[in-house]
Design an enzyme around this catalytic site. Structure first.
Site, PDB file in Angstrom:
ATOM      1  N   ASP A   1       0.833  -1.194   0.000  1.00  0.00           N
ATOM      2  CA  ASP A   1       0.000   0.000   0.000  1.00  0.00           C
ATOM      3  C   ASP A   1       0.874   1.254   0.000  1.00  0.00           C
ATOM      4  O   ASP A   1       1.960   1.264   0.597  1.00  0.00           O
ATOM      5  CB  ASP A   1      -0.898  -0.038   1.240  1.00  0.00           C
TER       6      ASP A   1
ATOM      7  N   GLU B   1       1.765  -0.227  -4.848  1.00  0.00           N
ATOM      8  CA  GLU B   1       0.756   0.724  -5.318  1.00  0.00           C
ATOM      9  C   GLU B   1       1.481   2.016  -5.678  1.00  0.00           C
ATOM     10  O   GLU B   1       2.186   2.598  -4.858  1.00  0.00           O
ATOM     11  CB  GLU B   1      -0.270   1.012  -4.219  1.00  0.00           C
TER      12      GLU B   1
END
Length: 515
Positions: free
Chosen positions: A242, A271
């Site tokens: 993330d 990400e």
């Protein structure tokens, strides 16, 4: 490859042999060009054991009906969340495992799960305990069983690693606030809004002090670090990180190396909403959100085909190509509106899907996207899976399955090189394999109103003059002439041309001495 080629490798040029070896190496890497399926466990498959789990949805949490639509609700302070983040649909790891036949038949190779660890909210990016699967979803043993079941089918499992921050209700953070014990793991002080540093100042997401070596050991560097533990002991095969750029290049490089030490061949994807170039030097791959933005701009008429071709060529020139092949090609996910909401025209969506399945990378399907599920931005993009849409009369479902079959039958689309061609009004590129006969030419007309005819110089010298070409989507036939192809495409038209070798039928092949 012909019998003559097989028996006479000396006929190949050194460049051809080098290309053959490079692509053969990619063929043995299950991360390259893989089909990825993203799942929010709570929303994917209804649980058969809701009654046994109701204690985990006690107020202020609420358990919804499977047919209910997510809503935002009012803001809850001091955490800075909204009521909708405490609403749950009850899916779990066991109900997901019961749907593996569906995923396997679809052609999925990697299953990527949004966060599954204990957390306060439904999105679970506010981790409470990395060592424990949230009891709403099941147990660590059930996670391991899911990984085993996937491996038995030749599939792999990727988890979402949220290592930039934890949750306001994490016991270790509450203890740090109350007693000071463990405060060095966070950024706590009066200089920060709310008394601690939260990701983008969200109070429910206190950031971890990654400058502290003890924090890095806990997360990934130590032998029993979280990253290593799940790869070595729990059976998972990769991590999606993330907000990866927030961790910084040095930490990303170290974390990726630690993952590879724990499990050679594991897959670490970040990400990344940034331009991909530098991030591909420290990760195995990224989420290609930059390419998503360019594709959506193309569909909306905000970006010309010529500009798209130039941007694609620039990325191919500047980025590690194998890193691109290991990157997730995303059109929608939990952070975006679903594709039908953004692109209501189904013909334009099909054009974008063809690009998603033919550009270098790993086409990533957000659960239900293969069915045409609708939904605006968060929380509406996170609705429960519409299993009622799984039928042969669903055109979106039929088209995705067709693209998946074409991808399996055309290895150039999986691990081949990419070459952008010169075109002004059409998106145009080649995916080349080690065999000339397997090369695929992709041409798309994103105009919503104009039919476009364009002569395209096909810069691929191993395609023979006068070779017949056939579109894999429509069956349309055309012919290559002196290294050029004249293509006429209607508005929102897209074609995938491959050379047709009639050698088996006529006992003569134009490709008898080329790869």
């Amino acid at each position: 490859m012909t019998h003559e080629q097989t028996e006479n490798p000396a006929l190949f040029s050194a460049i051809e042999q080098q290309r053959h070896r490079r692509i053969e190496e990619r063929r043995h890497d299950p991360r390259i060009g893989a089909v990825v399926y993203q799942i929010i466990v709570d929303r994917f498959a209804p649980s058969s054991r809701l009654d046994a789990k109701r204690e985990h949805y006690a107020p202020p949490r609420r358990l919804k009906q499977w047919s209910d639509t997510p809503q935002r609700g009012h803001r809850i302070e001091p955490e800075g969340i909204v009521e909708g983040q405490l609403e749950f649909w009850g899916g779990d790891l066991e109900s997901l495992r019961a749907k593996l036949d569906y995923l396997q038949q679809l052609g999925v190779q990697w299953v990527y799960l949004n966060p599954i660890f204990e957390a306060w909210t439904n999105h679970k990016y506010d981790t409470g305990d990395y060592c424990r699967v949230d009891p709403q979803y099941g147990t660590n043993a059930e996670l391991k069983q899911l990984a085993t079941s996937l491996h038995e089918r030749g599939m792999y499992l990727m988890l979402d690693g949220v290592f930039n921050h934890m949750g306001r209700h994490a016991r270790c953070f509450e203890k740090a606030l109350e007693t000071g014990d463990g405060a060095e793991f966070f950024y706590i002080g009066e200089q920060f809004r709310n008394g601690w540093r939260g990701w983008r100042n969200v109070p429910n997401l206190p950031e971890l002090n990654l400058e502290n070596p003890a924090v890095r050991d806990w997360l990934y560097a130590a032998e029993d670090g979280i990253v290593r533990q799940y790869l070595s002991n729990e059976g998972i095969d990769g991590w999606r990180l993330d907000v990866a750029p927030d961790l910084g290049p040095a930490i990303l490089r170290d974390l990726t190396n630690c993952a590879h030490e724990a499990k050679p061949g594991s897959w670490v994807v970040g990400e990344c909403w940034n331009y991909p170039q530098d991030w591909l030097t420290v990760l195995d791959g990224i989420l290609l959100m930059h390419w998503r933005e360019l594709m959506l701009a193309l569909a909306a008429g905000r970006f010309s085909p010529a500009a798209f071709n130039r941007a694609l060529q620039r990325a191919l020139d500047e980025c590690d190509y194998d890193g691109l092949l290991r990157s997730h090609l995303v059109l929608d996910n939990h952070d975006t509106a679903r594709l039908p909401h953004l692109v209501p025209d189904i013909a334009m969506r099909e054009l974008l899907r063809v690009l998603q399945f033919t550009l270098p990378g790993c086409p990533t399907i957000y659960y239900g996207s293969e069915l045409g599920m609708e939904g605006g931005h968060d929380p509406f993009c996170r609705g429960a899976m519409r299993w009622d849409l799984v039928n042969d009369d669903n055109p979106e479902y039929a088209f995705i399955r067709r693209l998946l079959r074409l991808r399996r039958k055309n290895p150039a689309l999986i691990h081949g090189d990419c070459r952008v061609l010169d075109a002004e009004r059409l998106v145009c590129f080649l995916r080349t394999s080690e065999h000339a006969i397997d090369t695929v030419l992709i041409v798309a007309n994103p105009s919503t109103s104009e039919t476009v005819t364009e002569l395209i110089p096909v810069r691929y010298s191993l395609w023979m003059d006068a070779a017949p070409m056939e579109c894999l989507l429509t069956g349309e036939r055309t012919t290559l002439h002196a290294g050029t192809l004249t293509v006429t495409l209607p508005p929102k038209g897209v074609r995938m041309f491959r050379s047709v070798d009639r050698g088996h039928a006529t006992n003569y092949s134009m490709f008898k001495r080329v790869m």
